[in-house]
Design an enzyme around this catalytic site. Structure first.
Site, short mmCIF file in Angstrom:
data_model
loop_
_atom_site.label_atom_id
_atom_site.label_comp_id
_atom_site.label_asym_id
_atom_site.label_seq_id
_atom_site.Cartn_x
_atom_site.Cartn_y
_atom_site.Cartn_z
N HIS A 110 -0.57 1.06 -1.90
CA HIS A 110 -1.36 2.72 -2.13
C HIS A 110 0.33 2.99 -2.74
CE1 HIS A 110 -0.11 1.27 2.00
NE2 HIS A 110 0.08 3.12 2.33
N MET A 111 -0.02 4.48 -3.28
CA MET A 111 0.40 5.85 -3.01
C MET A 111 0.21 6.55 -2.91
SD MET A 111 3.26 6.20 -5.10
CE MET A 111 3.53 5.09 -6.11
P1 AMP Z 1 1.15 3.83 5.13
O1 AMP Z 1 1.60 3.89 6.61
O2 AMP Z 1 1.57 4.32 4.18
O3 AMP Z 1 0.28 2.26 5.12
O4 AMP Z 1 -0.96 4.15 4.74
C1 AMP Z 1 -1.90 4.44 5.61
C2 AMP Z 1 -2.28 5.90 4.98
O5 AMP Z 1 -3.63 4.72 5.16
C3 AMP Z 1 -2.34 6.51 6.86
O6 AMP Z 1 -2.18 7.60 6.03
C4 AMP Z 1 -3.86 6.84 7.06
O7 AMP Z 1 -4.32 7.93 7.56
C5 AMP Z 1 -4.48 6.11 5.98
N1 AMP Z 1 -6.05 5.21 6.32
C6 AMP Z 1 -6.58 5.15 6.60
N2 AMP Z 1 -7.54 3.93 7.56
C7 AMP Z 1 -8.03 4.84 5.98
C8 AMP Z 1 -9.17 5.22 5.45
N3 AMP Z 1 -10.32 4.45 6.44
N4 AMP Z 1 -9.72 5.89 4.70
C9 AMP Z 1 -9.27 7.03 4.41
N5 AMP Z 1 -7.40 6.69 4.34
C10 AMP Z 1 -7.26 5.87 5.93
#
Ligand code: AMP
Length: 126
Positions: A110-111
């Site tokens: 993800h970005m």
């Molecule tokens: P990372 O630390 O780069 O893996 O970021 C993961 C991101 O996913 C975090 O900013 C979370 O807030 C977000 N996240 C987790 N679950 C969800 C969800 N169900 N919908 C939207 N964002 C989410």
């Protein structure tokens, strides 16, 4: 060590429609939705629909069509969010946390697009 994709990660569940999301834009190969814990007024996550664990896995294994679509979608989102510095916007930051050192929480590529406030310097001290 080869990458193993965990199809039970939360973004895989979003892609299968098992968990709701606040979609901003969807294309053939890419989904963009609002982060559930926004760190800025605009905080959008952009994910490929394919099973890629992180940025390098995606960049080295995705098809040209997927990579083009992903990048073009980010550009389109910057336009939609009105953050393009060349078009009067205040700018934005892209972040692709990958692996342990970057504290990647969700093992689906993800970005993050972050915008809407001054974002400070790129890194905090460790
Ligand atoms: P990372 O630390 O780069 O893996 O970021 C993961 C991101 O996913 C975090 O900013 C979370 O807030 C977000 N996240 C987790 N679950 C969800 C969800 N169900 N919908 C939207 N964002 C989410």
């Amino acid at each position: 060590m080869a990458y193993l994709y965990d199809s039970e990660n939360i973004f895989a569940k979003i892609l299968r429609g098992e968990i709701p999301n606040a979609t901003v834009l969807e294309t053939d190969h890419t989904l963009a939705f609002r982060d559930i814990t926004p760190q800025a007024p605009d905080h959008v996550l952009v994910i490929p629909k394919g099973p890629y664990v992180n940025f390098d896995h995606f960049a080295m294994n995705a098809s040209d069509a997927e990579i083009l679509d992903f990048n073009r979608t980010i550009g389109t989102l910057c336009k939609m969010l009105k953050v393009q510095p060349g078009e009067g916007g205040n700018g934005y930051r892209l972040i692709a946390n990958s692996g342990e050192a970057a504290i990647q929480e969700v093992p689906h590529m993800h970005m993050h697009i972050l915008a809407g406030r001054p974002l400070g310097r790129m890194l905090n001290p460790a």
